[in-house]
Design an enzyme around this catalytic site. Structure first.
Site, mmCIF file in Angstrom:
data_model
loop_
_atom_site.group_PDB
_atom_site.id
_atom_site.type_symbol
_atom_site.label_atom_id
_atom_site.label_comp_id
_atom_site.label_asym_id
_atom_site.label_seq_id
_atom_site.Cartn_x
_atom_site.Cartn_y
_atom_site.Cartn_z
ATOM 1 N N LEU A 153 55.904 69.451 91.957
ATOM 2 C CA LEU A 153 55.875 68.384 90.938
ATOM 3 C C LEU A 153 57.224 67.697 90.941
ATOM 4 C CD1 LEU A 153 54.650 69.876 87.526
ATOM 5 C CD2 LEU A 153 53.450 68.208 88.926
ATOM 6 N N HIS A 154 57.251 66.402 91.137
ATOM 7 C CA HIS A 154 58.536 65.707 91.013
ATOM 8 C C HIS A 154 58.399 64.240 90.644
ATOM 9 C CE1 HIS A 154 57.553 64.325 95.046
ATOM 10 N NE2 HIS A 154 58.475 63.400 94.910
#
Ligand code: UD1
Length: 364
Positions: free
Chosen positions: A204-205
């Site tokens: 997740l980014h």
């Protein structure tokens, strides 16, 4: 023929490696490499250069982190004299990061032809910084190298000259195949205490998922719930690491339960190995939707839209959004069902770099 290849951020390194390798096969090509320094940590850059055997850059611009305007402007300011001195026949840019756009603009204004690898992808979500980078990079590029049919359609709809558009396949898949013998030897899953096909991988980014505390907390809660069904390993991107400190008071998600394991970002070989043996991947990354499609690993994309629709129509990808119930339900469904067999999309055969370099050489 002098070709300057530009890289800046982690996904760029994976895409440039097979291209430089292919260029080096020809005595009439002088491939130069410029690294903007958008990513600079050992885990985000150094490890990738080593894993992918990327040569030491001929110029390092040392731009580092900052706002979008800062990064884009600094790359342009520092790249301009390098391009003026080198006088290349073409600048190759890959992907959709700030360095990509800055490189394309700088070269276009100097009258240097620009080749964009991974052209034409569109999420149609103008709030994604990458969408702006993609559209503007394509608008000033002379060679539009496309990975999937949707890319060609998008470019034609926007009025691009059909003669510039080339469906060549996907250099990320070239890298997967090129380094397969190395990543197949990785022992990462065992080192993390995980057994083959009995765990999930999370990344997740995207600012839209991690930068707003309420949203980030909701997604993390959903992941903790998924981890009750299957252990998850989460290599944490530095942007996300900052948000864990800010939004979750530094408390690593799921640590209490021990089923959602947060680890530092992994190098390329370990990461691909980990993904290849996973039961499921939950991600908001772009490239990982493609890698899981090629590896035949089910992927749940925690976004509302994708710029890579072929991974949904022909691959193993499902767009599940970020509503917690949906994430948990879809993950449970994947874990309980058999993995479908899929055919890789057309031209995702490990030979995209070969086609790109042949086209560049042919147009001199
Ligand atoms: C960038 C790209 C994104 C890509 C991602 C891959 C843009 C607009 N975004 O996002 O498309 O998917 O790279 O990773 O170009 N940081 C470090 N060490 C590093 C690099 C960054 O600690 O080596 C931290 C810094 O605090 C920085 C933050 O991560 O401010 C974000 O880095 P940045 O390059 O601005 O964007 P990414 O989120 O990495």
């Amino acid at each position: 023929m002098k070709i300057v290849n530009l890289v800046g951020a982690r996904p760029n390194f994976v895409k440039i490696a097979p291209l430089i390798r292919e260029m080096r096969r020809f005595g009439d090509i002088e491939p130069l490499l410029v690294h903007t320094g958008q990513h600079y940590d050992e885990a985000m850059a150094g490890q990738f250069f080593r894993d992918l055997d990327i040569p030491t850059p001929d110029a390092s611009l040392g731009v580092g982190s900052g706002s979008h305007a800062y990064q884009t402007a600094e790359v342009m300011r520092r790249l301009e004299p390098v391009l003026e001195k080198a006088g290349p026949d073409v600048l190759v840019v890959v992907g959709d990061v700030n360095s990509t756009l800055a490189g394309a603009l700088t070269a276009a204004k100097l009258g240097i032809p620009v080749a964009h690898v991974e052209a034409g992808l569109r999420s149609f979500d103008p709030t994604m910084p990458e969408e702006i980078n993609r559209r503007l990079t394509d608008a000033v590029s002379d060679y539009l190298f496309v990975t999937e049919e949707s890319g060609r359609r998008n470019l034609l709809r926007e009025g691009a000259d059909p003669a510039k558009i080339h469906l060549v396949g996907n250099v990320m898949i070239d890298a997967l195949e090129l380094y397969r013998p190395q990543w197949e030897r990785s022992t990462i899953a065992g080192r993390l205490g995980l057994s083959c096909k009995d765990y999930g991988v999370v990344t997740l980014h995207r600012p839209s998922n991690v930068d707003r505390p309420e949203k980030f907390q909701t997604v993390v809660r959903a992941l903790s719930e998924v981890a009750e069904h299957i252990p998850l390993v989460f290599p944490v991107h530095p942007r996300t690491r900052h948000r864990i400190r800010e939004s979750l008071d530094g408390e690593e998600p799921g640590r209490a339960a021990g089923r959602l394991q947060c680890v530092d970002p992994l190098g390329y070989l370990d990461f691909v190995a980990l993904v290849s043996r996973a039961r499921v991947v939950l991600t908001d990354s772009g490239g990982l939707q493609e890698e899981t499609t090629a590896l035949g690993v089910p992927c749940l994309t925690l976004r509302e839209r994708t710029e890579r629709p072929v991974t949904v129509s022909a691959g193993t990808n499902r767009l599940v959004g970020t509503a917690p119930d949906r994430i948990v339900e879809e993950a449970r469904r994947v874990v309980e069902s058999r993995t479908p067999r899929v055919q890789p999309p057309p031209l995702w055969d490990g030979r995209a770099a070969e086609r790109i370099v042949a086209l560049l050489r042919g147009r001199r």
